[in-house]
Design an enzyme around this catalytic site. Structure first.
Site, short mmCIF file in Angstrom:
data_model
loop_
_atom_site.label_atom_id
_atom_site.label_comp_id
_atom_site.label_asym_id
_atom_site.label_seq_id
_atom_site.Cartn_x
_atom_site.Cartn_y
_atom_site.Cartn_z
N LYS A 198 1.29 -1.07 0.05
CA LYS A 198 0.41 0.23 0.12
C LYS A 198 1.12 1.56 0.01
O LYS A 198 0.77 2.56 -0.88
CB LYS A 198 -0.67 0.23 1.05
CG LYS A 198 -1.72 -0.91 1.57
CD LYS A 198 -2.91 -0.84 2.51
CE LYS A 198 -1.89 -1.20 4.01
NZ LYS A 198 -1.45 -1.78 4.15
N ARG A 205 -0.30 -9.48 13.20
CA ARG A 205 -0.99 -8.48 12.67
C ARG A 205 -1.70 -8.57 11.70
O ARG A 205 -2.70 -8.74 11.01
CB ARG A 205 0.36 -7.46 11.85
CG ARG A 205 1.29 -6.27 12.89
CD ARG A 205 1.90 -6.18 12.49
NE ARG A 205 2.02 -4.80 11.23
CZ ARG A 205 2.66 -3.64 10.50
NH1 ARG A 205 4.21 -5.15 10.42
NH2 ARG A 205 2.87 -3.91 9.45
N ARG A 245 -9.16 1.22 10.04
CA ARG A 245 -8.58 0.10 9.27
C ARG A 245 -9.78 -0.96 10.19
O ARG A 245 -10.00 -2.56 10.73
CB ARG A 245 -7.14 -0.35 11.06
CG ARG A 245 -6.40 0.08 10.20
CD ARG A 245 -5.14 0.00 10.93
NE ARG A 245 -3.28 0.54 10.41
CZ ARG A 245 -2.68 0.24 10.68
NH1 ARG A 245 -2.50 -0.57 11.68
NH2 ARG A 245 -1.38 0.53 10.46
N ARG A 267 12.59 -2.75 11.04
CA ARG A 267 11.80 -2.70 12.14
C ARG A 267 10.84 -3.55 13.02
O ARG A 267 10.95 -4.79 12.74
CB ARG A 267 10.08 -2.19 11.57
CG ARG A 267 10.53 -0.50 11.27
CD ARG A 267 9.06 0.01 10.55
NE ARG A 267 7.74 -0.26 10.30
CZ ARG A 267 7.00 -0.34 9.94
NH1 ARG A 267 7.35 0.19 8.38
NH2 ARG A 267 5.97 -0.68 10.07
N ARG A 325 11.97 -6.35 4.30
CA ARG A 325 12.25 -5.16 4.24
C ARG A 325 13.38 -4.52 4.82
O ARG A 325 13.53 -4.87 6.47
CB ARG A 325 10.27 -4.54 4.85
CG ARG A 325 10.55 -3.13 4.38
CD ARG A 325 9.17 -2.81 4.66
NE ARG A 325 7.48 -2.62 5.96
CZ ARG A 325 7.14 -2.46 5.97
NH1 ARG A 325 6.54 -2.16 4.46
NH2 ARG A 325 6.32 -2.92 7.14
#
Length: 212
Positions: free
Chosen positions: A16, A169, A91, A158, A126
């Protein structure tokens, strides 16, 4: 070019943020990422940031009242007059209802769909720059400076990209966020794009969906 007031949906790691940047440049409208705003608050050590950190570290969602307050302030800024992209909000169905109650006009809702297995692979690779916020991927978008960001800072992963946290998640996304698709489908606003392995292929499908 028409005014575009877009909600981007999709699981964590579906791409996204990358698509939001591309659309932002094409339509000259701001991409508003609640995740980036919240991370900035955490780094700044604000009260809201400290409050949000415990939820994010556990792979849970930040409470509605915190997120809705952030969005309300952001959409009131002048650069949103001609359109915007919401990435990471709403969300939950209550957030979607709150957005509607605020009188915010939405012209498009686009969901980028990627299987969970592919997302787990994507997130593991990532890397982000703690200094300038640039995002890279060890396989799909490597930094030209190797393990460092072009700005010179060493890239890091992260904490919410750790596999255990990503799995949590994704579970949260399927249980809490996916029902939003039905909310907007019922209004005839939802468009689906199947995320592709190559960035440019996903970008082409997103462009076709928005122009169609």
């Amino acid at each position: 070019m028409r005014s575009l007031k877009l909600i981007l949906l999709g699981a964590p790691g579906a791409g996204k943020g990358t698509q939001a940047e591309i659309i932002s440049g094409k339509y000259n409208i701001p991409a508003i990422s609640t995740g980036a705003i919240i991370r900035e608050a955490i780094q700044s050590g604000t009260e809201m940031g400290k409050n949000a950190k415990s939820y994010i570290d556990a792979g849970a969602l930040v409470p509605d009242e915190v997120v809705i307050g952030i969005i309300r302030e952001r959409l009131a800024k002048e650069d949103c007059v001609n359109g915007f992209i919401l990435d990471g909000f709403p969300r939950t169905v209550p957030q979607a209802e709150a957005l509607e109650a605020m009188g915010v006009e939405i012209t498009e809702v686009l969901s980028i769909e990627v299987p969970d297995e592919k997302i787990l692979t994507r997130m593991a690779g990532r890397r982000v720059c703690p200094k300038c916020g640039a995002t890279f991927h060890t396989e799909f978008k490597p930094s030209p400076a190797g393990e460092n960001c072009p700005c010179g800072e060493k890239l890091t992963r992260r904490s919410d990209d750790d596999p255990e946290v990503v799995a949590a998640r994704l579970e949260t996304y399927h249980a809490v966020t996916e029902p939003i698709k039905e909310f907007y489908a019922g209004k005839g606003m939802l468009k689906i794009v199947e995320g592709q392995d190559k960035l440019e292929d996903t970008t082409a499908l997103v462009a076709a969906a928005l122009e169609g």
